[in-house]
Scaffold this motif. Structure first.
Motif, PDB file in Angstrom:
ATOM      1  N   PHE A  28       0.860  -1.177   0.000  1.00 27.66           N
ATOM      2  CA  PHE A  28       0.000   0.000   0.000  1.00 27.66           C
ATOM      3  C   PHE A  28       0.896   1.225   0.000  1.00 27.66           C
ATOM      4  CE2 PHE A  28      -2.868   3.139   1.927  1.00 27.66           C
ATOM      5  CZ  PHE A  28      -4.028   2.909   1.200  1.00 27.66           C
ATOM      6  N   SER A  29       0.630   2.175  -0.855  1.00 30.89           N
ATOM      7  CA  SER A  29       1.453   3.370  -0.995  1.00 30.89           C
ATOM      8  C   SER A  29       0.749   4.576  -0.382  1.00 30.89           C
ATOM      9  CB  SER A  29       1.722   3.618  -2.480  1.00 30.89           C
ATOM     10  OG  SER A  29       2.475   4.785  -2.637  1.00 30.89           O
ATOM     11  N   LEU A  30       1.521   5.393   0.339  1.00 33.06           N
ATOM     12  CA  LEU A  30       1.002   6.619   0.940  1.00 33.06           C
ATOM     13  C   LEU A  30       1.700   7.824   0.320  1.00 33.06           C
ATOM     14  CD1 LEU A  30       1.067   5.626   4.725  1.00 33.06           C
ATOM     15  CD2 LEU A  30      -0.926   5.708   3.223  1.00 33.06           C
ATOM     16  N   ASN A  31       0.927   8.836  -0.011  1.00 27.72           N
ATOM     17  CA  ASN A  31       1.504  10.083  -0.513  1.00 27.72           C
ATOM     18  C   ASN A  31       2.028  10.896   0.677  1.00 27.72           C
ATOM     19  OD1 ASN A  31      -0.724  11.229   0.725  1.00 27.72           O
ATOM     20  ND2 ASN A  31      -1.787  11.702  -1.174  1.00 27.72           N
ATOM     21  N   ALA A  32       2.420  12.124   0.444  1.00 23.28           N
ATOM     22  CA  ALA A  32       3.011  12.955   1.501  1.00 23.28           C
ATOM     23  C   ALA A  32       2.052  13.154   2.676  1.00 23.28           C
ATOM     24  CB  ALA A  32       3.434  14.300   0.931  1.00 23.28           C
ATOM     25  N   ALA A  33       0.791  13.422   2.399  1.00 17.59           N
ATOM     26  CA  ALA A  33      -0.184  13.619   3.480  1.00 17.59           C
ATOM     27  C   ALA A  33      -0.387  12.323   4.265  1.00 17.59           C
ATOM     28  CB  ALA A  33      -1.515  14.109   2.912  1.00 17.59           C
ATOM     29  N   GLY A  34      -0.496  11.217   3.553  1.00 14.95           N
ATOM     30  CA  GLY A  34      -0.623   9.929   4.224  1.00 14.95           C
ATOM     31  C   GLY A  34       0.604   9.614   5.055  1.00 14.95           C
ATOM     32  N   GLY A  35       1.773  10.020   4.565  1.00 13.55           N
ATOM     33  CA  GLY A  35       3.017   9.813   5.311  1.00 13.55           C
ATOM     34  C   GLY A  35       3.040  10.591   6.619  1.00 13.55           C
ATOM     35  N   VAL A  36       2.517  11.800   6.597  1.00 12.18           N
ATOM     36  CA  VAL A  36       2.434  12.596   7.828  1.00 12.18           C
ATOM     37  C   VAL A  36       1.554  11.880   8.844  1.00 12.18           C
ATOM     38  CG1 VAL A  36       1.490  14.739   8.810  1.00 12.18           C
ATOM     39  CG2 VAL A  36       2.929  14.824   6.770  1.00 12.18           C
ATOM     40  N   ILE A  37       0.431  11.387   8.385  1.00 12.01           N
ATOM     41  CA  ILE A  37      -0.492  10.673   9.277  1.00 12.01           C
ATOM     42  C   ILE A  37       0.184   9.412   9.806  1.00 12.01           C
ATOM     43  CG2 ILE A  37      -2.685   9.434   9.381  1.00 12.01           C
ATOM     44  CD1 ILE A  37      -3.681  11.483   7.206  1.00 12.01           C
ATOM     45  N   TRP A  38       0.810   8.640   8.925  1.00 13.71           N
ATOM     46  CA  TRP A  38       1.468   7.392   9.330  1.00 13.71           C
ATOM     47  C   TRP A  38       2.551   7.651  10.376  1.00 13.71           C
ATOM     48  CZ3 TRP A  38       0.409   2.374   8.609  1.00 13.71           C
ATOM     49  CH2 TRP A  38       1.403   1.456   8.940  1.00 13.71           C
ATOM     50  N   ARG A  39       3.351   8.685  10.152  1.00  8.91           N
ATOM     51  CA  ARG A  39       4.455   8.986  11.072  1.00  8.91           C
ATOM     52  C   ARG A  39       3.961   9.484  12.430  1.00  8.91           C
ATOM     53  NH1 ARG A  39       6.539  10.843   6.002  1.00  8.91           N
ATOM     54  NH2 ARG A  39       8.288   9.556   5.348  1.00  8.91           N
ATOM     55  N   ALA A  40       2.714   9.921  12.497  1.00  8.90           N
ATOM     56  CA  ALA A  40       2.137  10.386  13.762  1.00  8.90           C
ATOM     57  C   ALA A  40       1.547   9.224  14.576  1.00  8.90           C
ATOM     58  CB  ALA A  40       1.070  11.443  13.499  1.00  8.90           C
ATOM     59  N   LEU A  41       1.565   8.024  14.009  1.00  5.10           N
ATOM     60  CA  LEU A  41       1.060   6.849  14.728  1.00  5.10           C
ATOM     61  C   LEU A  41       2.117   6.326  15.681  1.00  5.10           C
ATOM     62  CD1 LEU A  41      -0.636   5.046  11.734  1.00  5.10           C
ATOM     63  CD2 LEU A  41      -1.807   6.032  13.704  1.00  5.10           C
ATOM     64  N   PRO A  42       1.744   5.765  16.831  1.00  3.68           N
ATOM     65  CA  PRO A  42       0.381   5.640  17.321  1.00  3.68           C
ATOM     66  C   PRO A  42      -0.151   6.991  17.791  1.00  3.68           C
ATOM     67  CG  PRO A  42       1.909   4.792  18.949  1.00  3.68           C
ATOM     68  CD  PRO A  42       2.724   5.188  17.737  1.00  3.68           C
ATOM     69  N   GLY A  43      -1.456   7.115  17.677  1.00  5.49           N
ATOM     70  CA  GLY A  43      -2.083   8.366  18.091  1.00  5.49           C
ATOM     71  C   GLY A  43      -3.585   8.312  17.969  1.00  5.49           C
TER      72      GLY A  43
END
Length: 83
Positions: A28-43
Motif C-alpha cells: 500500500f502506498s502513501l503520498n506525503a499527506a498519508g506519510g504525515v499521518i502514518w508517522r504520527a502513529l500511534p495516536g
C-alpha cells in the motif's frame, strides 16, 4: 488510539511511503499527506488531524475527512488497529 500492525514493514521513498503487510502479501502506498499521518502513529484521530493541519494548509474539517478515510482504508487492509 490507533496503532500500526506490528507485522507491517515500511519503506520510505522520500515522496511516498510503501507499506507491506507480509502476512497478506499486500503493498500500500502513501503520498506525503498519508506519510504525515502514518508517522504520527500511534495516536488518536485528533492527534493525527493536528499533525496534518500542522504540515499542510488544510482546514480542520478537510484534515478530519482525510484522516478518517485513510484510517478506514488502512484498517480494512489490517495495516492499523484501533485500541
Amino acid at each position: 488510539m490507533w496503532n500500526i500492525h506490528p507485522d507491517v514493514l515500511v519503506t520510505d521513498l522520500d515522496d511516498e511511503l510503501v507499506l507491506l503487510h507480509p502476512l497478506r502479501s499486500e503493498m500500500f502506498s502513501l503520498n506525503a499527506a498519508g506519510g504525515v499521518i502514518w508517522r504520527a502513529l500511534p495516536g488518536t484521530a485528533e492527534a493525527l488531524v493536528a499533525a496534518l493541519t500542522d504540515a499542510f494548509d488544510v482546514t480542520t474539517a478537510e484534515a478530519e475527512a482525510d484522516v478518517d478515510a485513510l484510517l478506514r482504508e488502512l484498517a480494512a487492509r489490517d495495516l492499523v488497529r484501533r485500541s
